[in-house]
Design a protein around this motif. Sequence first.
Motif, mmCIF file in Angstrom:
data_model
loop_
_atom_site.group_PDB
_atom_site.id
_atom_site.type_symbol
_atom_site.label_atom_id
_atom_site.label_comp_id
_atom_site.label_asym_id
_atom_site.label_seq_id
_atom_site.Cartn_x
_atom_site.Cartn_y
_atom_site.Cartn_z
ATOM 1 N N ALA A 197 0.831 -1.206 0.000
ATOM 2 C CA ALA A 197 0.000 0.000 0.000
ATOM 3 C C ALA A 197 0.865 1.255 0.000
ATOM 4 O O ALA A 197 0.540 2.257 -0.654
ATOM 5 C CB ALA A 197 -0.923 -0.010 1.229
ATOM 6 N N GLY A 198 1.985 1.211 0.723
ATOM 7 C CA GLY A 198 2.878 2.367 0.735
ATOM 8 C C GLY A 198 3.461 2.648 -0.634
ATOM 9 O O GLY A 198 3.608 3.816 -1.036
ATOM 10 N N ALA A 199 3.801 1.597 -1.362
ATOM 11 C CA ALA A 199 4.342 1.786 -2.710
ATOM 12 C C ALA A 199 3.299 2.396 -3.644
ATOM 13 O O ALA A 199 3.605 3.289 -4.460
ATOM 14 C CB ALA A 199 4.828 0.445 -3.255
ATOM 15 N N ILE A 200 2.059 1.940 -3.526
ATOM 16 C CA ILE A 200 0.989 2.503 -4.371
ATOM 17 C C ILE A 200 0.766 3.969 -4.045
ATOM 18 O O ILE A 200 0.607 4.819 -4.943
ATOM 19 C CB ILE A 200 -0.305 1.690 -4.187
ATOM 20 N N TRP A 201 0.752 4.295 -2.737
ATOM 21 C CA TRP A 201 0.564 5.682 -2.316
ATOM 22 C C TRP A 201 1.731 6.551 -2.803
ATOM 23 O O TRP A 201 1.547 7.677 -3.251
ATOM 24 C CB TRP A 201 0.439 5.739 -0.793
ATOM 25 N N ALA A 202 2.952 6.010 -2.735
ATOM 26 C CA ALA A 202 4.124 6.756 -3.203
ATOM 27 C C ALA A 202 4.015 7.081 -4.697
ATOM 28 O O ALA A 202 4.402 8.167 -5.145
ATOM 29 C CB ALA A 202 5.388 5.947 -2.929
ATOM 30 N N GLN A 252 1.276 7.589 -6.342
ATOM 31 C CA GLN A 252 0.308 8.663 -6.503
ATOM 32 C C GLN A 252 0.865 10.003 -6.031
ATOM 33 O O GLN A 252 0.618 11.042 -6.647
ATOM 34 C CB GLN A 252 -0.978 8.331 -5.738
ATOM 35 N N ALA A 253 1.626 9.971 -4.922
ATOM 36 C CA ALA A 253 2.096 11.218 -4.323
ATOM 37 C C ALA A 253 3.351 11.764 -4.978
ATOM 38 O O ALA A 253 3.500 12.988 -5.146
ATOM 39 C CB ALA A 253 2.349 10.997 -2.826
ATOM 40 N N TRP A 254 4.279 10.876 -5.344
ATOM 41 C CA TRP A 254 5.585 11.319 -5.819
ATOM 42 C C TRP A 254 5.917 10.847 -7.230
ATOM 43 O O TRP A 254 6.977 11.174 -7.760
ATOM 44 C CB TRP A 254 6.682 10.842 -4.862
ATOM 45 N N GLY A 255 5.036 10.053 -7.829
ATOM 46 C CA GLY A 255 5.248 9.629 -9.210
ATOM 47 C C GLY A 255 6.117 8.414 -9.385
ATOM 48 O O GLY A 255 6.456 8.059 -10.521
#
Length: 337
Positions: A257-262, A264-267
Amino acid sequence: MPTSLAANANVALYASMIVYTLAMLAFTWHVAARAPKVAESKVAAESSVAERALVGAGAGSGAPVSAERRSPTTYAAGPGFEESLRSRQRGSIALMLTYLATALLVASVLMRGIAVSRPPWGNMFEFATAASAAVGVAYSALARRNRWEWLGVFIVTPILLVLGLSLAVLYTEAGELMPALKSYWLGIHVSVAFLAVAFFTLAFAVGLLYLVRVRREEKPPARPGFMESLPSAAALERTAYSLNMVGFILWTFTLIAGAIWAKQAWGAYWQWDPKEVWTFVIWTVYAAYMHGRATAGVDPRKSMYIALAGYAAVIINFTLVNLVSTFVGMHNYSGMS
């Protein structure tokens, strides 16, 4: 309204700490009553020797041996131990206090969330209190069914320590989130992370007790104590493994989940940020533990040491990675100035 709710959240937090302190004292009281008495242990040992002699004599002479003599005694914990009524009563009192303290802590977390109109884990103070609440809830849910009163003092004491440090060192006034955290992934990614930490914490406590218990089984002490009242070393090891397995599954989801969020947030899914690296380090260490635990011929103690190293990595991830400037990267969300 938000201001008063935030103030009430702090009041509930202080109240939970007071009740947790009472629970810790009650669990200590319970441990004192739980420890086997030397005289009782000697009588049990002598009775066991006499029983074996009678069984052997009966078998050799062909004389019938009564079912009462043949049947071993069943105990709630380790062999040769039967919990007293006084110990059970004290354990029940301690559990009731733990339930109340946990309810107050959960209420504090919820009021903080309502006050700021977001998930209440946007900084280190909020994460620490929410994670402590998760540990309390996990223990409370499992303790009654599994008769884990013996574990209580080893869970409540760390909760108290974390809450005290949170108020003394990490406290942050209720406020807005940093822009990078304004995402629905905050509620998913971080909540699963502290649930994983809750199970890792329970497993850590059980794992430490397992290592002490197995030593005591190999070299029984002259005077039996609290450790002899616990489940067998093998049972403790299985319990720690089960808890670590749940935590590992949750941590795996946290990493993904952290990788997916990253992204979205940082490309990008991965940018070698210190927090990302340590999250992966924790996953790798626990994966090594799982592999060692499943490998035939590997001493369970060696695997348990790996699990304890994994929990040390969890602590480093929460403390040093968030607070030491050398580690601080894009995840600088401690909320501390």
